[in-house]
Scaffold this motif. Structure first.
Motif, PDB file in Angstrom:
ATOM      1  N   HIS A   1     -66.379 -55.568 -60.469  1.00  0.00           N
ATOM      2  CA  HIS A   1     -66.139 -57.174 -60.503  1.00  0.00           C
ATOM      3  C   HIS A   1     -65.367 -57.488 -61.600  1.00  0.00           C
ATOM      4  CE1 HIS A   1     -68.521 -58.008 -56.569  1.00  0.00           C
ATOM      5  NE2 HIS A   1     -69.171 -57.182 -57.383  1.00  0.00           N
TER       6      HIS A   1
ATOM      7  N   GLU B   1     -70.436 -56.411 -63.122  1.00  0.00           N
ATOM      8  CA  GLU B   1     -69.458 -57.361 -63.379  1.00  0.00           C
ATOM      9  C   GLU B   1     -68.833 -57.009 -64.805  1.00  0.00           C
ATOM     10  OE1 GLU B   1     -68.065 -60.059 -61.896  1.00  0.00           O
ATOM     11  OE2 GLU B   1     -69.516 -60.597 -60.349  1.00  0.00           O
TER      12      GLU B   1
ATOM     13  N   HIS C   1     -64.152 -55.071 -56.091  1.00  0.00           N
ATOM     14  CA  HIS C   1     -64.252 -56.239 -55.107  1.00  0.00           C
ATOM     15  C   HIS C   1     -63.008 -56.317 -54.290  1.00  0.00           C
ATOM     16  CE1 HIS C   1     -66.739 -60.398 -54.454  1.00  0.00           C
ATOM     17  NE2 HIS C   1     -66.643 -59.508 -53.462  1.00  0.00           N
TER      18      HIS C   1
ATOM     19  N   ASP D   1     -60.656 -59.209 -57.529  1.00  0.00           N
ATOM     20  CA  ASP D   1     -61.116 -58.837 -58.872  1.00  0.00           C
ATOM     21  C   ASP D   1     -61.474 -57.346 -58.623  1.00  0.00           C
ATOM     22  OD1 ASP D   1     -63.400 -60.234 -57.328  1.00  0.00           O
ATOM     23  OD2 ASP D   1     -64.603 -59.315 -58.799  1.00  0.00           O
TER      24      ASP D   1
HETATM   25 ZN   LIG Z   1     -66.254 -59.957 -57.327  1.00  0.00          ZN
END
Ligand SMILES: [Zn+2]
Length: 196
Positions: A40, A122, A159, A169
């Protein structure tokens, strides 16, 4: 949690990550194999880095009055297993043994509910048109190499690949080929459209 120095992983926690526990997680379904890593990107507020607000958001400590964008995040409870900041700092919010809340409604290779069987990472970055730091790629690669040793990972996806039309993303500036080469993996580990 006290982490034994001798072990790279302890109850799903990675030795080289700073632990910042999030309450936003649940149990994985029984006997779930962890087979997917989801990449992400996030920045809070959008396009601002190093604010500390991502960590606050994932631990339900964000002050929603600080920025108009944060208004829309009231009551939203999410988390990822890992966050790699712009300066390469690695933070872990949820044990990989548990189910973090990063993917939402999702499907990959015909399988729904990706949170059940995935690990979410992330990268601090802009969702649209933002590039990522070399150090972030290096930290990501080291983390994923370690995940490959610990879990039966079969796929890496963004994602955007598991929530098509809903999420964008990490975005088109994430260099999948560079990431693939750093891990020395075949293209079959990656989404079809990012193969060379
Ligand atoms: Zn995401």
């Amino acid at each position: 949690m006290q982490h034994p120095d001798s072990e790279l992983w302890f109850e799903g926690w990675y030795r080289f990550a700073k632990q910042v526990g999030s309450p936003n997680f649940g149990q994985r379904p029984a006997n779930t194999k962890i087979q997917l890593v989801v990449i992400h990107s996030i920045s809070l507020p959008p396009n601002e880095f190093g604010t500390g607000h991502i960590e606050e958001f994932f631990t339900n400590r964000l002050n929603h009055d600080l920025h108009p964008y944060f208004e829309g995040l009231r009551g939203v409870k999410v988390s990822s297993h890992f966050l790699i900041k712009r300066n390469s700092d690695l933070i872990q919010f949820v044990s990989c043994s548990d189910r973090a809340w990063h993917a939402g409604e999702s499907s990959y290779k015909g399988r729904d509910n990706c949170n059940d069987f995935s690990i979410g990472i992330e990268l601090e970055g802009a969702e649209f048109g933002g590039t990522f730091e070399q150090g972030q790629y290096e930290t990501l690669s080291a983390l994923c190499a370690s995940l490959l040793m610990e879990y039966p990972i079969e796929h890496f996806a963004g994602h955007e690949h598991i929530a098509r039309g809903r999420k964008k993303d990490p975005g088109d500036q994430f260099n999948w080929l560079k990431f693939q080469k750093s891990l020395g993996l075949q293209s079959s580990y990656f989404p079809d459209q990012v193969r060379n």
